[in-house]
Structure formats: structure tokens, C-alpha cells
Design a protein around this motif. Structure first.
Motif, PDB file in Angstrom:
ATOM      1  N   ARG A   1       0.972   5.939  12.413  1.00 33.53           N
ATOM      2  CA  ARG A   1       0.639   6.377  11.065  1.00 33.53           C
ATOM      3  C   ARG A   1       0.572   5.158  10.153  1.00 33.53           C
ATOM      4  NH1 ARG A   1       5.318  10.923  11.618  1.00 33.53           N
ATOM      5  NH2 ARG A   1       4.173  12.343  13.024  1.00 33.53           N
ATOM      6  N   ARG A   2       0.059   5.359   8.957  1.00 34.37           N
ATOM      7  CA  ARG A   2      -0.139   4.239   8.040  1.00 34.37           C
ATOM      8  C   ARG A   2       1.182   3.828   7.391  1.00 34.37           C
ATOM      9  NH1 ARG A   2      -5.647   2.782   6.002  1.00 34.37           N
ATOM     10  NH2 ARG A   2      -5.361   2.014   8.115  1.00 34.37           N
ATOM     11  N   LEU A   3       1.492   2.545   7.486  1.00 31.53           N
ATOM     12  CA  LEU A   3       2.665   1.961   6.839  1.00 31.53           C
ATOM     13  C   LEU A   3       2.192   0.846   5.923  1.00 31.53           C
ATOM     14  CD1 LEU A   3       5.785   1.545   6.541  1.00 31.53           C
ATOM     15  CD2 LEU A   3       5.590  -0.122   8.416  1.00 31.53           C
ATOM     16  N   VAL A   4       2.528   0.940   4.636  1.00 30.30           N
ATOM     17  CA  VAL A   4       2.133  -0.076   3.664  1.00 30.30           C
ATOM     18  C   VAL A   4       3.390  -0.652   3.015  1.00 30.30           C
ATOM     19  CG1 VAL A   4       0.803  -0.596   1.587  1.00 30.30           C
ATOM     20  CG2 VAL A   4      -0.060   1.101   3.221  1.00 30.30           C
ATOM     21  N   LEU A   5       3.519  -1.963   3.090  1.00 28.12           N
ATOM     22  CA  LEU A   5       4.679  -2.661   2.539  1.00 28.12           C
ATOM     23  C   LEU A   5       4.247  -3.492   1.338  1.00 28.12           C
ATOM     24  CD1 LEU A   5       6.220  -3.998   5.897  1.00 28.12           C
ATOM     25  CD2 LEU A   5       6.583  -1.765   4.800  1.00 28.12           C
ATOM     26  N   MET A   6       4.721  -3.128   0.152  1.00 25.32           N
ATOM     27  CA  MET A   6       4.408  -3.891  -1.056  1.00 25.32           C
ATOM     28  C   MET A   6       5.417  -5.038  -1.176  1.00 25.32           C
ATOM     29  SD  MET A   6       3.276  -0.881  -3.734  1.00 25.32           S
ATOM     30  CE  MET A   6       2.454  -2.032  -4.858  1.00 25.32           C
ATOM     31  N   LEU A   7       5.153  -6.078  -0.399  1.00 27.25           N
ATOM     32  CA  LEU A   7       6.081  -7.205  -0.280  1.00 27.25           C
ATOM     33  C   LEU A   7       6.175  -8.004  -1.563  1.00 27.25           C
ATOM     34  CD1 LEU A   7       7.882  -8.859   1.682  1.00 27.25           C
ATOM     35  CD2 LEU A   7       5.858 -10.279   2.102  1.00 27.25           C
ATOM     36  N   ARG A   8       7.418  -8.252  -2.011  1.00 25.48           N
ATOM     37  CA  ARG A   8       7.660  -9.029  -3.231  1.00 25.48           C
ATOM     38  C   ARG A   8       8.493 -10.248  -2.873  1.00 25.48           C
ATOM     39  NH1 ARG A   8       6.991 -10.231  -6.939  1.00 25.48           N
ATOM     40  NH2 ARG A   8       8.327  -9.554  -8.604  1.00 25.48           N
ATOM     41  N   GLU A   9       7.814 -11.361  -2.645  1.00 25.34           N
ATOM     42  CA  GLU A   9       8.507 -12.624  -2.379  1.00 25.34           C
ATOM     43  C   GLU A   9       7.512 -13.764  -2.552  1.00 25.34           C
ATOM     44  OE1 GLU A   9      11.311 -14.619  -2.454  1.00 25.34           O
ATOM     45  OE2 GLU A   9      12.131 -13.000  -1.234  1.00 25.34           O
ATOM     46  N   THR A  10       7.977 -14.850  -3.139  1.00 22.75           N
ATOM     47  CA  THR A  10       7.149 -16.055  -3.247  1.00 22.75           C
ATOM     48  C   THR A  10       8.051 -17.213  -3.665  1.00 22.75           C
ATOM     49  OG1 THR A  10       5.109 -16.956  -4.218  1.00 22.75           O
ATOM     50  CG2 THR A  10       6.529 -15.726  -5.702  1.00 22.75           C
ATOM     51  N   PRO A  11       7.792 -18.438  -3.162  1.00 28.39           N
ATOM     52  CA  PRO A  11       6.856 -18.768  -2.090  1.00 28.39           C
ATOM     53  C   PRO A  11       7.367 -18.277  -0.736  1.00 28.39           C
ATOM     54  CG  PRO A  11       8.126 -20.702  -2.689  1.00 28.39           C
ATOM     55  CD  PRO A  11       8.510 -19.629  -3.664  1.00 28.39           C
ATOM     56  N   LEU A  12       6.509 -18.326   0.258  1.00 29.06           N
ATOM     57  CA  LEU A  12       6.849 -17.826   1.588  1.00 29.06           C
ATOM     58  C   LEU A  12       7.111 -18.988   2.545  1.00 29.06           C
ATOM     59  CD1 LEU A  12       3.943 -15.231   1.772  1.00 29.06           C
ATOM     60  CD2 LEU A  12       6.364 -14.692   1.412  1.00 29.06           C
ATOM     61  N   HIS A  13       8.170 -18.859   3.370  1.00 28.47           N
ATOM     62  CA  HIS A  13       8.347 -19.850   4.434  1.00 28.47           C
ATOM     63  C   HIS A  13       7.817 -19.261   5.748  1.00 28.47           C
ATOM     64  CE1 HIS A  13      11.794 -17.700   6.084  1.00 28.47           C
ATOM     65  NE2 HIS A  13      12.534 -17.900   5.001  1.00 28.47           N
ATOM     66  N   LEU A  14       7.851 -20.041   6.808  1.00 26.13           N
ATOM     67  CA  LEU A  14       7.217 -19.646   8.057  1.00 26.13           C
ATOM     68  C   LEU A  14       7.822 -18.369   8.638  1.00 26.13           C
ATOM     69  CD1 LEU A  14       5.116 -20.273  10.191  1.00 26.13           C
ATOM     70  CD2 LEU A  14       6.769 -21.817  11.301  1.00 26.13           C
TER      71      LEU A  14
ATOM     72  N   VAL B   1       1.709  11.652   6.497  1.00 26.28           N
ATOM     73  CA  VAL B   1       0.493  10.840   6.576  1.00 26.28           C
ATOM     74  C   VAL B   1       0.854   9.360   6.595  1.00 26.28           C
ATOM     75  CG1 VAL B   1      -0.951  12.572   5.475  1.00 26.28           C
ATOM     76  CG2 VAL B   1       0.151  10.820   4.065  1.00 26.28           C
ATOM     77  N   GLY B   2       2.136   9.046   6.411  1.00 27.18           N
ATOM     78  CA  GLY B   2       2.566   7.662   6.479  1.00 27.18           C
ATOM     79  C   GLY B   2       3.718   7.363   5.538  1.00 27.18           C
ATOM     80  N   MET B   3       3.910   6.080   5.287  1.00 25.11           N
ATOM     81  CA  MET B   3       5.039   5.618   4.480  1.00 25.11           C
ATOM     82  C   MET B   3       4.631   4.424   3.638  1.00 25.11           C
ATOM     83  SD  MET B   3       8.830   4.487   5.813  1.00 25.11           S
ATOM     84  CE  MET B   3      10.086   3.870   4.662  1.00 25.11           C
ATOM     85  N   ILE B   4       5.196   4.358   2.438  1.00 26.51           N
ATOM     86  CA  ILE B   4       4.995   3.232   1.520  1.00 26.51           C
ATOM     87  C   ILE B   4       6.366   2.682   1.153  1.00 26.51           C
ATOM     88  CG2 ILE B   4       4.122   2.523  -0.748  1.00 26.51           C
ATOM     89  CD1 ILE B   4       2.322   5.099  -0.616  1.00 26.51           C
ATOM     90  N   VAL B   5       6.538   1.378   1.243  1.00 28.38           N
ATOM     91  CA  VAL B   5       7.772   0.746   0.762  1.00 28.38           C
ATOM     92  C   VAL B   5       7.392  -0.053  -0.476  1.00 28.38           C
ATOM     93  CG1 VAL B   5       9.737  -0.741   1.276  1.00 28.38           C
ATOM     94  CG2 VAL B   5       8.673   0.609   3.110  1.00 28.38           C
ATOM     95  N   ALA B   6       7.887   0.409  -1.635  1.00 25.30           N
ATOM     96  CA  ALA B   6       7.464  -0.144  -2.921  1.00 25.30           C
ATOM     97  C   ALA B   6       8.656  -0.284  -3.871  1.00 25.30           C
ATOM     98  CB  ALA B   6       6.397   0.771  -3.552  1.00 25.30           C
ATOM     99  N   PRO B   7       9.145  -1.507  -4.069  1.00 27.96           N
ATOM    100  CA  PRO B   7       8.717  -2.747  -3.451  1.00 27.96           C
ATOM    101  C   PRO B   7       9.387  -2.938  -2.091  1.00 27.96           C
ATOM    102  CG  PRO B   7      10.479  -3.202  -4.972  1.00 27.96           C
ATOM    103  CD  PRO B   7      10.223  -1.730  -5.065  1.00 27.96           C
ATOM    104  N   CYS B   8       8.901  -3.921  -1.348  1.00 29.57           N
ATOM    105  CA  CYS B   8       9.489  -4.236  -0.042  1.00 29.57           C
ATOM    106  C   CYS B   8      10.101  -5.627  -0.091  1.00 29.57           C
ATOM    107  CB  CYS B   8       8.405  -4.165   1.042  1.00 29.57           C
ATOM    108  SG  CYS B   8       9.028  -4.515   2.708  1.00 29.57           S
ATOM    109  N   SER B   9      11.377  -5.714   0.213  1.00 25.54           N
ATOM    110  CA  SER B   9      12.060  -7.012   0.256  1.00 25.54           C
ATOM    111  C   SER B   9      11.785  -7.699   1.587  1.00 25.54           C
ATOM    112  CB  SER B   9      13.570  -6.817   0.087  1.00 25.54           C
ATOM    113  OG  SER B   9      14.092  -6.093   1.205  1.00 25.54           O
ATOM    114  N   VAL B  10      12.041  -8.988   1.652  1.00 24.36           N
ATOM    115  CA  VAL B  10      11.899  -9.718   2.903  1.00 24.36           C
ATOM    116  C   VAL B  10      12.897  -9.193   3.933  1.00 24.36           C
ATOM    117  CG1 VAL B  10      12.339 -11.957   3.980  1.00 24.36           C
ATOM    118  CG2 VAL B  10      10.821 -11.814   2.023  1.00 24.36           C
TER     119      VAL B  10
END
Length: 201
Positions: free
Chosen positions: A125-138, A89-98
Motif C-alpha cells: 500500500r502507499r506509504l508517504v513520509l513527510m521527512l523533516r530534517e536538514t542537512p542530511l548525512h549519508l 488505502v495507505g499511511m501518511i507520516v506527517a511530519p516524519c522524523s529521522v
């Protein structure tokens, strides 16, 4: 005479990737809840994640592998979840690096984690990335935009303070529950907003 095709009775199957970003606790909790919900999980842990797990948690990659239904080596490009014919049904990346976000955004599939995500996108299919990064550059923002344009969902695990979290576990659970909502899986973890009046009551 044409007979109706039988409806598949197999249980939901989700690929769970854990990359090297801080926040491996999200992946662990995701696996625990999916197991409770009897969802089949296929786990892929990156090499960087193994280092992060050792430095910021009291559990081990082996502990995660025991929770998952199936575990695949990140080097195994021939694994089942590397093919679009493998139904999920899809994929989850938890956490997701840059790094992982960037690989997915550019179609770099030198690891199973990135390949499985690429397959998820190409099969719509559904792909959800739990992105962990801050602050963000362009560059980060452009990668997020690229993944979004391809149909993925970037879901930074930002705490929802309207839920009045009392512990870190509360914050983790709410984020995990909201991600599972995106797969129409009701974990019971999310605090549902009922409006200001209900909140006051």
C-alpha cells in the motif's frame, strides 16, 4: 450461476502518524482536510511528537484526537492498524522524523507507528513520509533510499514558490494537497501548474 462480487462501499481509510519532528502543523492540517473529505483516519502520535506539539504549537494532542476518526496509543501493538488484514488505502507520516524513517527503513517495529508503516509496505500500500530534517548525512540518505526501494515515498514538505504563497498556511496547504494527490484524493488545496503563459496571464 456465478454472481458478480459486490463492490465494497466503505469509505477510504488512511492511517496518519505524527512523529517528533518539527512540523506537527502538517499532521493537524492533514487530519482536518481528510475529515472534510469524509476519509476515515486512524491516528498514531509518538511520545516525542507530544513534546514537539507542546513546544511549537497552540494545539494539544487531545485537539488532534478530536479531529481523527479513531486514535490509537503508540504502545498498542495489538491495534487494528497493526495488521495487514485491516484494510486501508495507505499511511501518511506527517511530519516524519529521522528516527521514525530509520525504524521503518530497518524494519524496527517496537512502536505502533513503525509497525503500521511496516504493514503498509508489506501489503504494497502507499506509504508517504513527510521527512523533516536538514542537512542530511549519508545515513539519512541511505535510509531514504531503503524506504524508497521498499515502495515508500519520501516527501519532504518543500515549499512550492511558483504557487506564490503569501502565508505559512498557504505553504502547509500546498504540501498537504500534493501528498493527498499521491492517494488520488483531490483536496482542492494544490496550486496546479498550467505553464509559463498561464502563470503570466
Amino acid at each position: 450461476m456465478n454472481r458478480p462480487r459486490p463492490v465494497p462501499q466503505d469509505r477510504p481509510r488512511i492511517v496518519v502518524g505524527i512523529s517528533g519532528a518539527s512540523g506537527a502543523v502538517y499532521g493537524k492540517r492533514m487530519l482536518e482536510i481528510l475529515r472534510e473529505m469524509e476519509v476515515e483516519t486512524h491516528l498514531v502520535i509518538s511520545n516525542a511528537a507530544r513534546i514537539t506539539i507542546a513546544s511549537e504549537t497552540d494545539f494539544t494532542p487531545a485537539d488532534l484526537e478530536r479531529i481523527a476518526t479513531v486514535t490509537h496509543s503508540n504502545k498498542d501493538i495489538g491495534a487494528s492498524c497493526a495488521s495487514g488484514s485491516f484494510r486501508t488505502v495507505g499511511m501518511i507520516v506527517a511530519p516524519c522524523s529521522v528516527k521514525t524513517l530509520s525504524e521503518i527503513a530497518t524494519g524496527m517495529t517496537s512502536s505502533l507507528l513503525a509497525r503500521a508503516a511496516d504493514v503498509t509496505l508489506k501489503e504494497r500500500r502507499r506509504l508517504v513520509l513527510m521527512l523533516r530534517e536538514t542537512p542530511l548525512h549519508l545515513g539519512h540518505i541511505r535510509s531514504m533510499a531503503a524506504v524508497t526501494e521498499m515502495g515508500g515515498i519520501v516527501y519532504p514538505p518543500v515549499p512550492a514558490f511558483y504557487a506564490r504563497p503569501a502565508t505559512i498556511q498557504d505553504m502547509v496547504d500546498h504540501s498537504v494537497g500534493r501528498v493527498l494527490d499521491l492517494f488520488d484524493l483531490n483536496s482542492g488545496l494544490s496550486h496546479r501548474w498550467q505553464g509559463l503563459q498561464a502563470q503570466a496571464d
